[in-house]
Enzyme design. Sequence first.
Site, PDB file in Angstrom:
ATOM      1  N   LYS A 115      65.057  28.336  35.208  1.00 20.61           N
ATOM      2  CA  LYS A 115      66.849  28.620  35.541  1.00 20.61           C
ATOM      3  C   LYS A 115      67.174  29.915  36.199  1.00 20.61           C
ATOM      4  CE  LYS A 115      68.471  25.703  31.684  1.00 20.61           C
ATOM      5  NZ  LYS A 115      69.479  25.757  30.363  1.00 20.61           N
ATOM      6  N   LYS A 201      65.101  13.379  36.362  1.00 25.19           N
ATOM      7  CA  LYS A 201      65.241  12.990  35.190  1.00 25.19           C
ATOM      8  C   LYS A 201      66.829  12.743  35.246  1.00 25.19           C
ATOM      9  CE  LYS A 201      65.023  14.812  30.387  1.00 25.19           C
ATOM     10  NZ  LYS A 201      64.513  16.144  29.610  1.00 25.19           N
ATOM     11  N   LYS A 204      73.136  15.591  33.234  1.00 20.05           N
ATOM     12  CA  LYS A 204      74.663  15.661  33.346  1.00 20.05           C
ATOM     13  C   LYS A 204      74.926  16.742  34.324  1.00 20.05           C
ATOM     14  CE  LYS A 204      74.073  18.280  28.985  1.00 20.05           C
ATOM     15  NZ  LYS A 204      74.465  18.350  27.531  1.00 20.05           N
TER      16      LYS A 204
END
Length: 338
Positions: A115, A201, A204
């Site tokens: 991240k 994957k 959202k």
Amino acid sequence: MRIVSGIQPTGHLHLGNYLGAIRNWVRMQDDAAAAGGECLFFLADLHAISMPHVPADLTASTRAMTAALVACGIDPDRSTLFNQARVPAHAELQWLLNGTARMGWLNRMTQWKDKAGKNRESASAALFTYPVLQAADVLLYQATHVPVGEDQKQHLELARDIAQKFNNDFAAPDAQVFTLPDPIIPPGGARIMSLRDGAAKMSKSDPSDMSRINLTDDADTMMQKVRKARTDAEPLPSEAAGLAERAEAKNLVGIYATLADASVDAVLADFAGQGFGAFKPALGELLVAKLGPINARFVALKDDHGALDAILAKGAEKARTLAKPTLDATYDALGLCR
């Protein structure tokens, strides 16, 4: 048995969330109740602020996620459902555990590396210490078990390391402050991938809404997304081995098998030799049958802010009561005068 698990209230719940976590939560709720145990499920809104966010959107998505969880079958009368921000003990315990966690441990966290990327100097301190808050989330309630997927195993191992070190450093051998939680590995099933890319994957955060089936999608939208899902021109094989090099085909068959609680081989036995012109409508109908009732319950509840806030307030009151003994014991073990 006390099971604790959380989910960030960002974006909409999608099929991957449901099949990978939420459906298992509902089953755990039933199994734990039958065994005399309990489940605590929380909306990780404190975790959400480790990344850039819009405050009004976080409020709205916390309520929407609560509605979605209840629609999926999480029963606030049988499980403790709350959001972190209503239980300040999560943040308090994180700070107390920061004295035990080590920089080297946190630097090794794969999620931090992913991240933060190459520009770590501009990443928030909250993103770096995110795993310590995760440890606090479960240690606070003396969790015996925590459901984990592949991407969270490392964080649970860190929670156990922090708990063990704290107990060694500050607790008597016969009066340990923290329980070391064990992982619950979800039963084997399909890893739900993007409808547009079988190598990615379902997420959202994907900018393409066509890449996922949202639990908020109506029947027509679900059917449309399945029709437009990426596939190949080959017919379906008669056994799972024939899908090895066909990522998109494997994904769709895996979704069907998981929804139907059947094996991939059993699904292929029914569709062997057929193309996706026949398989996609069948998958769409199964999705509508399984997710349609969830969508209906969600639509009925999503705008009732009073009811949703009451659910979260009720769960938070119980969570605060459960958290207090552990938080008090932690302050005492550290020698803090209060």
